[in-house]
Design a protein around this motif. Structure first.
Motif, mmCIF file in Angstrom:
data_model
loop_
_atom_site.group_PDB
_atom_site.id
_atom_site.type_symbol
_atom_site.label_atom_id
_atom_site.label_comp_id
_atom_site.label_asym_id
_atom_site.label_seq_id
_atom_site.Cartn_x
_atom_site.Cartn_y
_atom_site.Cartn_z
ATOM 1 N N ARG A 56 1.032 -1.361 0.202
ATOM 2 C CA ARG A 56 -0.089 0.060 0.016
ATOM 3 C C ARG A 56 0.822 1.073 -0.022
ATOM 4 N NH1 ARG A 56 -4.662 -1.144 4.508
ATOM 5 N NH2 ARG A 56 -5.236 0.867 3.636
ATOM 6 N N GLU A 87 -14.965 5.912 -3.639
ATOM 7 C CA GLU A 87 -13.928 6.619 -3.089
ATOM 8 C C GLU A 87 -13.810 7.681 -4.380
ATOM 9 O OE1 GLU A 87 -13.047 6.667 -0.241
ATOM 10 O OE2 GLU A 87 -13.426 4.542 0.335
ATOM 11 N N ASN A 89 -14.032 9.580 -0.560
ATOM 12 C CA ASN A 89 -15.160 10.055 0.526
ATOM 13 C C ASN A 89 -14.987 10.901 1.472
ATOM 14 O OD1 ASN A 89 -13.880 8.390 1.904
ATOM 15 N ND2 ASN A 89 -15.486 6.848 2.283
ATOM 16 N N ALA A 91 -13.690 10.331 4.061
ATOM 17 C CA ALA A 91 -14.176 9.952 5.477
ATOM 18 C C ALA A 91 -13.853 10.821 6.670
ATOM 19 C CB ALA A 91 -13.936 8.470 5.623
ATOM 20 N N GLU A 95 -9.515 13.382 5.037
ATOM 21 C CA GLU A 95 -8.800 12.390 3.971
ATOM 22 C C GLU A 95 -8.712 13.213 2.764
ATOM 23 O OE1 GLU A 95 -10.140 7.798 5.077
ATOM 24 O OE2 GLU A 95 -11.539 8.907 3.301
ATOM 25 N N ASN A 111 -7.750 4.838 -2.766
ATOM 26 C CA ASN A 111 -8.470 5.547 -1.668
ATOM 27 C C ASN A 111 -8.065 6.748 -1.119
ATOM 28 O OD1 ASN A 111 -10.592 5.838 0.450
ATOM 29 N ND2 ASN A 111 -9.313 4.316 1.531
ATOM 30 N N ASP A 112 -8.730 7.674 -0.668
ATOM 31 C CA ASP A 112 -8.253 8.814 0.009
ATOM 32 C C ASP A 112 -8.254 8.465 1.598
ATOM 33 O OD1 ASP A 112 -10.882 9.016 0.160
ATOM 34 O OD2 ASP A 112 -11.303 11.046 0.263
ATOM 35 N N ILE A 113 -7.001 8.781 2.324
ATOM 36 C CA ILE A 113 -6.872 8.682 3.694
ATOM 37 C C ILE A 113 -6.356 9.740 4.227
ATOM 38 C CG2 ILE A 113 -7.013 6.059 3.482
ATOM 39 C CD1 ILE A 113 -3.808 6.347 3.440
ATOM 40 N N PRO A 114 -6.306 9.922 5.574
ATOM 41 C CA PRO A 114 -5.635 11.167 6.327
ATOM 42 C C PRO A 114 -4.135 11.034 5.884
ATOM 43 C CG PRO A 114 -7.195 9.952 7.768
ATOM 44 C CD PRO A 114 -7.066 9.116 6.569
ATOM 45 N N LEU A 117 -1.215 9.400 8.173
ATOM 46 C CA LEU A 117 -0.967 7.928 8.042
ATOM 47 C C LEU A 117 0.151 7.497 7.842
ATOM 48 C CD1 LEU A 117 -4.489 6.200 7.568
ATOM 49 C CD2 LEU A 117 -3.534 7.088 9.757
HETATM 50 O O1 2F8 Z 1 -15.371 2.233 3.674
HETATM 51 C C1 2F8 Z 1 -14.326 2.779 3.103
HETATM 52 C C2 2F8 Z 1 -13.609 3.458 4.093
HETATM 53 O O2 2F8 Z 1 -12.807 2.577 4.740
HETATM 54 C C3 2F8 Z 1 -11.951 3.072 5.842
HETATM 55 O O3 2F8 Z 1 -12.512 3.783 6.910
HETATM 56 C C4 2F8 Z 1 -13.197 3.047 7.626
HETATM 57 C C5 2F8 Z 1 -11.030 3.995 4.973
HETATM 58 N N1 2F8 Z 1 -9.915 4.656 6.085
HETATM 59 C C6 2F8 Z 1 -8.658 4.327 6.099
HETATM 60 O O4 2F8 Z 1 -8.123 3.502 5.260
HETATM 61 C C7 2F8 Z 1 -7.873 4.858 7.187
HETATM 62 C C8 2F8 Z 1 -11.635 5.095 4.424
HETATM 63 O O5 2F8 Z 1 -10.436 6.037 3.741
HETATM 64 C C9 2F8 Z 1 -12.473 4.291 3.274
HETATM 65 O O6 2F8 Z 1 -13.172 5.373 2.688
#
Ligand code: 2F8
Ligand code: CA
Length: 130
Positions: A56, A87, A89, A91, A95, A111-114, A117
């Motif tokens: 990843r 995505e 999203n 979250a 993110e 995927n978008d994440i913080p 991380l």
């Molecule tokens: O369900 C999609 C969602 O899953 C995680 O959050 C619960 C991901 N977060 C991380 O991987 C830190 C979200 O980014 C993702 O949209």
């Protein structure tokens, strides 16, 4: 045209694959110091190459400047996209940086994440011209 030592050649581009994990900003900073940027993905073949690294990783894609407006760090246009279903999203409203995961289907993998991380990262640059 050759890649620096320790870099991998793929389709006339050079890739550095990290062995450690860092946050997104430190990863991009590391790439800059290597005369590169975080990987900019422009084709399905390149996405497949990244996927086959089996890690990843951070890619050079962020919407920190303006929420929902995703930009490559090298300023090129975002044309081809490989977001997972539903995505990005944003979250939890925090993110702003994109990772490429490892999936059977490399066409749906971002995927978008913080940004804070820890992830592996891949730098991309052109070959050295002799
Ligand atoms: O369900 C999609 C969602 O899953 C995680 O959050 C619960 C991901 N977060 C991380 O991987 C830190 C979200 O980014 C993702 O949209
Ligand atoms: Ca997300």
């Amino acid at each position: 045209q050759i890649c620096p030592q320790g870099w991998v050649d793929f389709s006339s581009r050079c890739y550095y694959i990290s062995c450690q994990q860092k946050n997104w900003f430190e990863s991009q900073q590391d790439c800059k110091q290597r005369g590169a940027d975080l990987a900019i993905i422009n084709s399905g073949e390149e996405q497949e190459f990244i996927n086959n690294l089996n890690k990843r990783i951070w890619i050079g894609l962020t919407d920190t400047d303006k929420e929902g407006s995703w930009n490559w760090v090298d300023g090129t246009n975002l044309t081809i996209r490989f977001w997972k279903q539903n995505e990005p999203n944003d979250a939890g409203g925090k993110e702003d940086c994109a990772e490429s995961a490892v999936e059977f289907n490399p066409q749906m993998i971002w995927n978008d994440i913080p940004c804070e991380l820890q992830r592996y990262w891949v730098c991309e640059r052109g070959p050295e011209l002799n």
